[in-house]
Design an enzyme around this catalytic site. Structure first.
Site, PDB file in Angstrom:
ATOM      1  N   GLU A  78       0.771  -1.353  -0.012  1.00  0.00           N
ATOM      2  CA  GLU A  78       0.060   0.027   0.380  1.00  0.00           C
ATOM      3  C   GLU A  78       0.945   1.278   0.069  1.00  0.00           C
ATOM      4  O   GLU A  78       1.836   1.271   0.829  1.00  0.00           O
ATOM      5  CB  GLU A  78      -0.909  -0.032   1.219  1.00  0.00           C
ATOM      6  CG  GLU A  78      -1.987  -1.072   1.396  1.00  0.00           C
ATOM      7  CD  GLU A  78      -3.113  -1.139   0.187  1.00  0.00           C
ATOM      8  OE1 GLU A  78      -3.197   0.139  -0.303  1.00  0.00           O
ATOM      9  OE2 GLU A  78      -3.812  -1.923  -0.131  1.00  0.00           O
ATOM     10  N   ARG A  88     -17.104  -0.769   6.469  1.00  0.00           N
ATOM     11  CA  ARG A  88     -18.110  -1.471   5.664  1.00  0.00           C
ATOM     12  C   ARG A  88     -19.031  -2.475   6.296  1.00  0.00           C
ATOM     13  O   ARG A  88     -20.200  -2.659   6.006  1.00  0.00           O
ATOM     14  CB  ARG A  88     -17.453  -2.071   4.471  1.00  0.00           C
ATOM     15  CG  ARG A  88     -18.263  -2.639   3.466  1.00  0.00           C
ATOM     16  CD  ARG A  88     -17.244  -3.282   2.290  1.00  0.00           C
ATOM     17  NE  ARG A  88     -16.185  -4.052   2.648  1.00  0.00           N
ATOM     18  CZ  ARG A  88     -16.385  -5.484   2.999  1.00  0.00           C
ATOM     19  NH1 ARG A  88     -17.688  -5.980   2.488  1.00  0.00           N
ATOM     20  NH2 ARG A  88     -15.385  -6.172   3.397  1.00  0.00           N
ATOM     21  N   CYS A 141      -7.309  -2.338   8.149  1.00  0.00           N
ATOM     22  CA  CYS A 141      -6.006  -2.672   7.620  1.00  0.00           C
ATOM     23  C   CYS A 141      -5.536  -1.125   7.480  1.00  0.00           C
ATOM     24  O   CYS A 141      -4.351  -0.911   7.729  1.00  0.00           O
ATOM     25  CB  CYS A 141      -6.051  -3.388   6.302  1.00  0.00           C
ATOM     26  SG  CYS A 141      -6.215  -5.020   6.513  1.00  0.00           S
ATOM     27  N   HIS A 165      -0.994  -5.678   1.442  1.00  0.00           N
ATOM     28  CA  HIS A 165      -2.240  -6.765   1.272  1.00  0.00           C
ATOM     29  C   HIS A 165      -2.058  -7.906   0.518  1.00  0.00           C
ATOM     30  O   HIS A 165      -1.073  -7.669  -0.385  1.00  0.00           O
ATOM     31  CB  HIS A 165      -3.273  -5.954   0.683  1.00  0.00           C
ATOM     32  CG  HIS A 165      -4.653  -5.260   1.571  1.00  0.00           C
ATOM     33  ND1 HIS A 165      -4.684  -3.918   1.486  1.00  0.00           N
ATOM     34  CD2 HIS A 165      -5.308  -5.841   2.513  1.00  0.00           C
ATOM     35  CE1 HIS A 165      -5.523  -3.649   2.485  1.00  0.00           C
ATOM     36  NE2 HIS A 165      -5.893  -4.727   3.192  1.00  0.00           N
TER      37      HIS A 165
HETATM   38  N1  PCA Z   1      -7.989  -7.272   6.150  1.00  0.00           N
HETATM   39  C1  PCA Z   1      -8.977  -6.223   6.257  1.00  0.00           C
HETATM   40  C2  PCA Z   1      -8.833  -6.089   8.065  1.00  0.00           C
HETATM   41  C3  PCA Z   1      -7.946  -7.299   8.259  1.00  0.00           C
HETATM   42  C4  PCA Z   1      -7.353  -8.053   6.975  1.00  0.00           C
HETATM   43  O1  PCA Z   1      -6.910  -9.005   7.174  1.00  0.00           O
HETATM   44  C5  PCA Z   1      -8.854  -5.026   5.726  1.00  0.00           C
HETATM   45  O2  PCA Z   1      -8.369  -4.848   4.608  1.00  0.00           O
HETATM   46  O3  PCA Z   1      -9.224  -3.799   6.479  1.00  0.00           O
END
Ligand code: PCA
Length: 215
Positions: A78, A88, A141, A165
């Site tokens: 990111e 959400r 996240c 991610h």
């Molecule tokens: N993904 C979520 C929160 C925890 C995770 O593993 C996110 O993308 O916000």
């Protein structure tokens, strides 16, 4: 060098979260780099409190937070975290903040201080599909990435921090037709490359290759 790497526990009806699964499969040492692995709850404020406790006790040079992004097909470092919680779905203890600032005294946004371009480049060279992401969303996240960078600006100025991610793994897509996934072994390999690249670039500028998008 010491690297603190975090995954999240399962959320949103999934039976696993590949982030904690893969983070916890990493060795304790890679090329003399000491690795501390922790699982954070998918809960807005609790996740950042636990992150801060672990930064305090382990004194890492680098903090890498990892989370699941179901639907993505690549490993996506990111670029930016924004100062907003906008859920959400409720988090794992039912918090559903809407348009709440994460830190009243924080910047609107912080950029990752990991070498995101070099990471994407290294992963692709190792045949692990990767691309920059320009939004981490507004759920937990983004929250943990924002908090890691806020803490690195306000309290731990020598720390580099950022967020990665990862896609679903195969077990999660059996009942989801056409949903992208990545092999668990490839994600673990990717995390090792991300750790090594972050250490190699600790005192260097990131490489200048495009990660731009038209929209
Ligand atoms: N993904 C979520 C929160 C925890 C995770 O593993 C996110 O993308 O916000």
């Amino acid at each position: 060098m010491r690297v603190l790497i975090t995954g999240f526990d399962k959320f949103g009806g999934e039976s696993i979260n590949p982030s904690s699964l893969c983070v916890n499969s990493l060795p304790d040492v890679i090329d003399n780099i000491e690795i501390k692995k922790i699982t954070l709850p998918t809960v807005f404020k609790d996740s950042s409190r636990i992150l801060e406790e672990n930064i305090d006790s382990f004194s890492p040079n680098i903090v890498i937070c990892v989370g699941q992004a179901g639907g993505r097909s690549k490993i996506t470092p990111e670029r930016i975290a924004i100062n907003i919680d906008d859920a959400r779905i409720p988090d794992n203890i039912g918090n559903s903040p809407i348009d709440e600032a994460i830190r009243k005294d924080g910047e609107n946004a912080y950029f990752s201080t990991l070498p995101i371009k070099a990471i994407v480049d290294e992963l692709n060279k190792n045949n692990i599909p990767s691309a920059i992401s320009n939004t981490a969303g507004t759920f937990v996240c983004n929250h943990i990435m924002y908090e890691a960078l806020y803490l690195s600006k306000k309290k731990y100025p020598n720390i580099k921090a950022g967020f990665i991610h990862i896609p679903y793994i195969k077990e999660q897509v059996i009942d989801k037709p056409n949903m992208p996934f990545m092999k668990k072994e490839d994600i673990i390999q990717a995390l090792k490359i991300i750790i090594k690249t972050s250490v190699n670039y600790f005192d260097k500028e990131d490489t200048k290759i495009t990660g731009g998008l038209e929209h």
